[in-house]
Scaffold this active site. Structure first.
Site, PDB file in Angstrom:
ATOM      1  N   HIS A  84       0.823  -1.202   0.000  1.00 21.94           N
ATOM      2  CA  HIS A  84       0.000   0.000   0.000  1.00 21.94           C
ATOM      3  C   HIS A  84       0.861   1.257   0.000  1.00 21.94           C
ATOM      4  CE1 HIS A  84       0.434   0.873   4.368  1.00 21.94           C
ATOM      5  NE2 HIS A  84       0.330  -0.439   4.556  1.00 21.94           N
ATOM      6  N   ASP A  86      -0.015   4.395   1.228  1.00 21.73           N
ATOM      7  CA  ASP A  86      -0.235   5.402   2.264  1.00 21.73           C
ATOM      8  C   ASP A  86       0.465   5.056   3.564  1.00 21.73           C
ATOM      9  OD1 ASP A  86      -2.052   3.228   2.504  1.00 21.73           O
ATOM     10  OD2 ASP A  86      -3.319   4.395   3.849  1.00 21.73           O
ATOM     11  N   ASP A 115       6.084   1.081   7.044  1.00 24.50           N
ATOM     12  CA  ASP A 115       4.751   0.544   6.762  1.00 24.50           C
ATOM     13  C   ASP A 115       4.078   1.493   5.775  1.00 24.50           C
ATOM     14  OD1 ASP A 115       2.219  -0.551   6.832  1.00 24.50           O
ATOM     15  OD2 ASP A 115       1.804  -0.006   8.907  1.00 24.50           O
ATOM     16  N   GLU A 148      -4.901   2.151   2.318  1.00 24.27           N
ATOM     17  CA  GLU A 148      -5.102   0.869   3.009  1.00 24.27           C
ATOM     18  C   GLU A 148      -5.251   1.062   4.510  1.00 24.27           C
ATOM     19  OE1 GLU A 148      -3.861  -2.529   5.466  1.00 24.27           O
ATOM     20  OE2 GLU A 148      -2.798  -0.618   5.245  1.00 24.27           O
ATOM     21  N   GLU A 149      -4.577   2.075   5.050  1.00 23.66           N
ATOM     22  CA  GLU A 149      -4.554   2.236   6.500  1.00 23.66           C
ATOM     23  C   GLU A 149      -5.912   2.608   7.076  1.00 23.66           C
ATOM     24  OE1 GLU A 149      -2.324   1.260   8.282  1.00 23.66           O
ATOM     25  OE2 GLU A 149      -0.334   1.536   7.430  1.00 23.66           O
ATOM     26  N   ASP A 172       3.073  -6.634   4.171  1.00 23.53           N
ATOM     27  CA  ASP A 172       2.466  -5.679   5.109  1.00 23.53           C
ATOM     28  C   ASP A 172       2.310  -6.301   6.489  1.00 23.53           C
ATOM     29  OD1 ASP A 172       1.297  -3.374   6.051  1.00 23.53           O
ATOM     30  OD2 ASP A 172      -0.663  -3.754   5.171  1.00 23.53           O
ATOM     31  N   HIS A 353       2.895   2.326  13.259  1.00 24.84           N
ATOM     32  CA  HIS A 353       1.851   3.214  13.754  1.00 24.84           C
ATOM     33  C   HIS A 353       2.313   3.968  14.997  1.00 24.84           C
ATOM     34  CE1 HIS A 353      -1.689   1.072  11.523  1.00 24.84           C
ATOM     35  NE2 HIS A 353      -0.562   1.046  10.823  1.00 24.84           N
TER      36      HIS A 353
END
Length: 379
Positions: A84, A86, A115, A148-149, A172, A353
């Site tokens: 992904h 983003d 990520d 995706e997040e 991921d 995150h």
């Protein structure tokens, strides 16, 4: 041939740092999308871009690249590699700092963006090695998704019938390279608006219906945390009231259910709703309850070729394969709902995150080498 030796470490790290420097929070991946499209085309892939972004007022979408097979004794089915574009926030002004010990971090004020940039560079470096060395490889599809997040919002509008592949790998996952998730949960966020009746908290509190008390009583009855070994329930935010001298007439509660069984997730959601309804009735109030399915659970049979190929590739590189279940979602949750078999690969990202996110040069090399080995697999 030792494919790991073909990975160009300096180029890999430089590309990682370059891509990290691109601001790409969810719904704002315009520049990242343009840069990745150019990379794929330069590497000889035919690239299409869908219009998923128009649903979010964005003039870009998911990227899908295709590279025909070459040099093999037989034409093998294509494999998909998915990452992904983003990152989560805080994500503006990211900068990758390469430490002396080979660790790569941000400056601490933003996430790093490994990520999922570490997955992206693994794919791009593997494709570059194939191209410059003329390596035989199977037909390859590369899918770079948007947003995706935020519960795979890009995949929500991706036309999966456009895929030629029926199996593949999503890069991921946290953990040492060589780890792969074969099962992931349904994630079901919900919102409860508890409605009471306002009253003066000093003169006539008994004439009010306390919305926060409704919420508190309901939450006190819920089995927060691990409900069982495959299900979790969390209340994440509570907001209500207007002033200290007013009995609050409204309280909004948000939370989520996660479960490796979709049926169990929905049953837990129904129980949660019933508890709030019962407490609202007891206090003389009412509720509004809403939810959406962020992603749906799947489990890939470990006996499937997509898993065996991964295990053999790990062995070839001297990695110990490890199959796990994860409580995190990914784009593979969406892919798995159709006629597609996939697993999610650990791809050199840690403490995701958070502003403590990091990767390392050694793990980036291992991730790229594993990706390359899978692309060149004759299985």
């Amino acid at each position: 041939m030792d494919l790991k030796k073909l990975i160009n470490t300096d180029r890999l790290v430089a590309l990682f740092c370059d891509l990290v420097a691109i601001d790409s929070p969810s719904y704002h991946e315009e520049e990242m999308c343009a840069v990745l499209k150019k990379h794929l085309e330069t590497l000889g892939l035919s690239v299409t871009q869908d219009d998923a972004g128009r649903h979010y007022d964005a003039a870009y979408g998911n990227l899908l690249g295709f590279l025909p097979g070459a040099g093999g004794e037989k034409e093998l089915p294509p494999l998909l590699f998915c990452c992904h574009m983003d990152t989560v926030v805080p994500a503006i002004g990211k900068k990758a700092l390469v430490r002396e010990d080979g660790t790569i971090t941000s400056d601490g004020s933003t996430v790093l963006g490994a990520d999922d940039v570490s997955g992206i560079v693994s794919v791009l470096e593997a494709l570059q090695v194939i191209r410059e060395n003329g390596l035989p490889h199977r037909p390859l599809e590369i899918l770079f998704t948007m947003s995706e997040e935020v519960y795979s919002r890009g995949m929500l509008y991706f036309d999966e019938t456009s895929l030629r592949s029926r199996e593949g790998y999503t890069l991921d996952l946290t953990g040492p390279v060589g780890t792969a998730a074969y099962a992931a949960p349904s994630i079901v966020p919900f919102t409860v608006v508890c409605k009471g009746r306002a009253a003066h908290a000093g003169f006539a509190p008994e004439s009010g219906v306390h919305a926060i008390a409704i919420a508190s009583a309901a939450i006190g009855r819920l089995p927060l945390g691990h409900v069982n070994d495959c299900t979790t329930l969390n209340i994440g935010c509570i907001e209500g009231g207007k002033a200290t001298n007013i009995v609050p007439e409204s309280c909004t509660v948000t939370g989520e259910v996660r479960s490796l069984s979709h049926e169990t997730a929905m049953a837990q959601l129904a129980f949660t709703r019933r508890v709030f309804e019962e407490e609202a009735a007891r206090f003389g109030g009412e509720i509004e309850f809403s939810h959406f399915i962020g992603c749906k659970a799947y489990a890939t049979d470990p006996a499937r070729p997509v898993v065996r190929r991964f295990e053999n590739a790990c062995t070839q590189l001297g990695l110990t394969p490890s199959l796990v279940k994860t409580f995190g979602g990914s784009d593979n949750n969406c892919l798995a709902q159709g006629n597609f078999q996939g697993i999610v690969l650990a791809n050199a990202m840690n403490r995701c995150h958070s502003c403590e996110e990091y990767t390392s040069i050694d793990e980036l090399v291992r991730s790229a080498a594993l990706t390359l080995t899978l692309m060149c697999s004759g299985e």
